[in-house]
Design an enzyme around this catalytic site. Structure first.
Site, PDB file in Angstrom:
ATOM      1  CB  SER A   1       9.716  15.281  -8.442  1.00  0.00           C
ATOM      2  OG  SER A   1       9.074  16.470  -8.014  1.00  0.00           O
TER       3      SER A   1
ATOM      4  CG  ASN B   1      11.540  23.716 -17.928  1.00  0.00           C
ATOM      5  OD1 ASN B   1      11.972  24.849 -18.163  1.00  0.00           O
ATOM      6  ND2 ASN B   1      10.299  23.492 -17.540  1.00  0.00           N
ATOM      7  CD1 TRP B   2      18.347  24.464 -17.443  1.00  0.00           C
ATOM      8  CD2 TRP B   2      19.301  26.385 -18.106  1.00  0.00           C
ATOM      9  NE1 TRP B   2      19.600  24.170 -17.898  1.00  0.00           N
ATOM     10  CE2 TRP B   2      20.218  25.323 -18.316  1.00  0.00           C
ATOM     11  CE3 TRP B   2      19.688  27.684 -18.448  1.00  0.00           C
ATOM     12  CZ2 TRP B   2      21.489  25.540 -18.864  1.00  0.00           C
ATOM     13  CZ3 TRP B   2      20.943  27.894 -18.996  1.00  0.00           C
ATOM     14  CH2 TRP B   2      21.831  26.831 -19.196  1.00  0.00           C
ATOM     15  CE  LYS B   3      10.134  23.840 -13.985  1.00  0.00           C
ATOM     16  NZ  LYS B   3       9.110  23.367 -13.090  1.00  0.00           N
TER      17      LYS B   3
ATOM     18  CD  GLU C   1       6.726  18.449 -17.417  1.00  0.00           C
ATOM     19  OE1 GLU C   1       7.872  18.134 -17.144  1.00  0.00           O
ATOM     20  OE2 GLU C   1       6.316  19.618 -17.341  1.00  0.00           O
TER      21      GLU C   1
ATOM     22  CG  HIS D   1       5.897  23.654 -18.311  1.00  0.00           C
ATOM     23  ND1 HIS D   1       5.462  24.056 -17.075  1.00  0.00           N
ATOM     24  CD2 HIS D   1       6.854  22.719 -18.095  1.00  0.00           C
ATOM     25  CE1 HIS D   1       6.145  23.392 -16.145  1.00  0.00           C
ATOM     26  NE2 HIS D   1       6.988  22.578 -16.735  1.00  0.00           N
TER      27      HIS D   1
ATOM     28  CD  GLU E   1       6.332  25.643 -13.755  1.00  0.00           C
ATOM     29  OE1 GLU E   1       7.228  26.199 -14.417  1.00  0.00           O
ATOM     30  OE2 GLU E   1       6.562  24.717 -12.952  1.00  0.00           O
TER      31      GLU E   1
ATOM     32  N   GLY F   1      13.232  19.473 -14.445  1.00  0.00           N
ATOM     33  CA  GLY F   1      13.243  20.853 -13.970  1.00  0.00           C
ATOM     34  C   GLY F   1      14.385  21.076 -12.991  1.00  0.00           C
ATOM     35  N   GLY F   2      14.062  21.052 -11.714  1.00  0.00           N
ATOM     36  CA  GLY F   2      15.024  21.366 -10.652  1.00  0.00           C
ATOM     37  C   GLY F   2      16.369  20.673 -10.805  1.00  0.00           C
TER      38      GLY F   2
ATOM     39  N   GLY G   1       8.015  19.914  -9.266  1.00  0.00           N
ATOM     40  CA  GLY G   1       8.650  20.736  -8.233  1.00  0.00           C
ATOM     41  C   GLY G   1       8.170  20.434  -6.824  1.00  0.00           C
TER      42      GLY G   1
END
Ligand code: PGA
Length: 253
Positions: free
Chosen positions: A212, A9-11, A167, A95, A97, A233-234, A173
């Site tokens: 994470s 997930n590049w966000k 999640e 998600h 976010e 993600g990251g 994150g």
């Protein structure tokens, strides 16, 4: 045997130059691995670039959100059929976010799930609790509400063509990961919520963990019996890390 998935997930990250380097490196390092699906979920404007780069490779792609509507006066929104035109296989739905920063409700998320399938996409339905909810003993209630809204609107059979992502909001994150045992407990619980309506669908349902995940903890988490991969993600922005996480998922099958 359940299919396993590792999705990046590049966000809201990337640029044409950065994406090119990342995709080139991923194509080189991620070879076809039996039973493991690998995907990247990119921001809308880059879907064309991602599609062009990954077409013909073993890596699929998708988006991070979609509209619950198919077309109409919805300025700024993007429909499932538009995503399908760009060759997307997956789309993230609900998600945290989106839920927290954009106020998406459980029923809106359920409508997006249905809209994704209407367009032939595989929704990756995200569910998870905040730290406050976990500490307050509300975790199971929150997860039930999030999953139930979709079960009610889409029906349990719809989960044959969907992926579930656990999640925990407190692990996204933050560098804090759910322990493998914590992840396993919740994954088993999520599977039981679906099993209450259809045991066979629940058994075949791919449930991935997100929050994470890094090369150093991936294998331990993925080796839990109800964890069928990850939503990353990251670490999905660093080609070497993402490839290492994919290898970890492939190793434990
Ligand atoms: P993270 O994000 O891996 O950076 O914690 C996961 C996600 O939000 O999907």
């Amino acid at each position: 045997m359940r299919r396993r998935l590792v999705a990046g997930n590049w966000k809201m990250h990337g640029s044409r130059a950065v994406n090119l380097a990342l995709l080139t490196s991923l194509k080189r390092s991620i070879a076809q691995v039996g039973g493991l699906d690998v995907a990247v979920c990119a921001p809308y404007p880059y879907l064309e670039q991602v599609a062009e780069s990954l077409r013909g490779s073993s890596i699929s792609w998708g988006a991070q959100d979609l509209s619950e509507h198919d077309a109409g006066a919805y300025t700024g929104e993007v429909s499932g059929s538009m995503l399908a035109e760009f060759g997307c296989t997956y789309v993230l739905v609900g998600h945290s976010e989106r839920r927290v920063l954009h106020g998406e409700t459980d029923s809106q998320v359920a409508a997006k799930f249905v809209a994704a399938q209407r367009a032939g996409l595989v929704p990756v339905l995200c569910a998870g609790e905040t730290l406050e909810q976990r500490d307050g003993g509300e975790m199971q209630g929150v997860l039930l509400r999030q999953i139930d809204a979709v079960l009610k609107m889409a029906g349990v059979a719809a989960f044959k063509r969907a992926v579930l992502a656990y999640e925990p909001v407190w692990a996204i994150g933050t560098g804090r990961t759910a322990s493998p045992v914590q992840a396993q407990e919740v994954h088993r619980h999520l599977r039981s919520l679906v099993a209450a309506q259809d045991a066979e669908v629940a058994e075949g349902l791919t449930i991935v963990y997100g929050g994470s995940v890094k090369p150093g903890n991936a294998k331990e988490i993925f080796s839990m019996p109800d964890v069928d991969g990850g939503l990353i993600g990251g670490a999905s922005l660093v080609a070497g890390d993402f490839a290492a996480i994919c290898s970890a998922a492939a190793e434990v099958q």
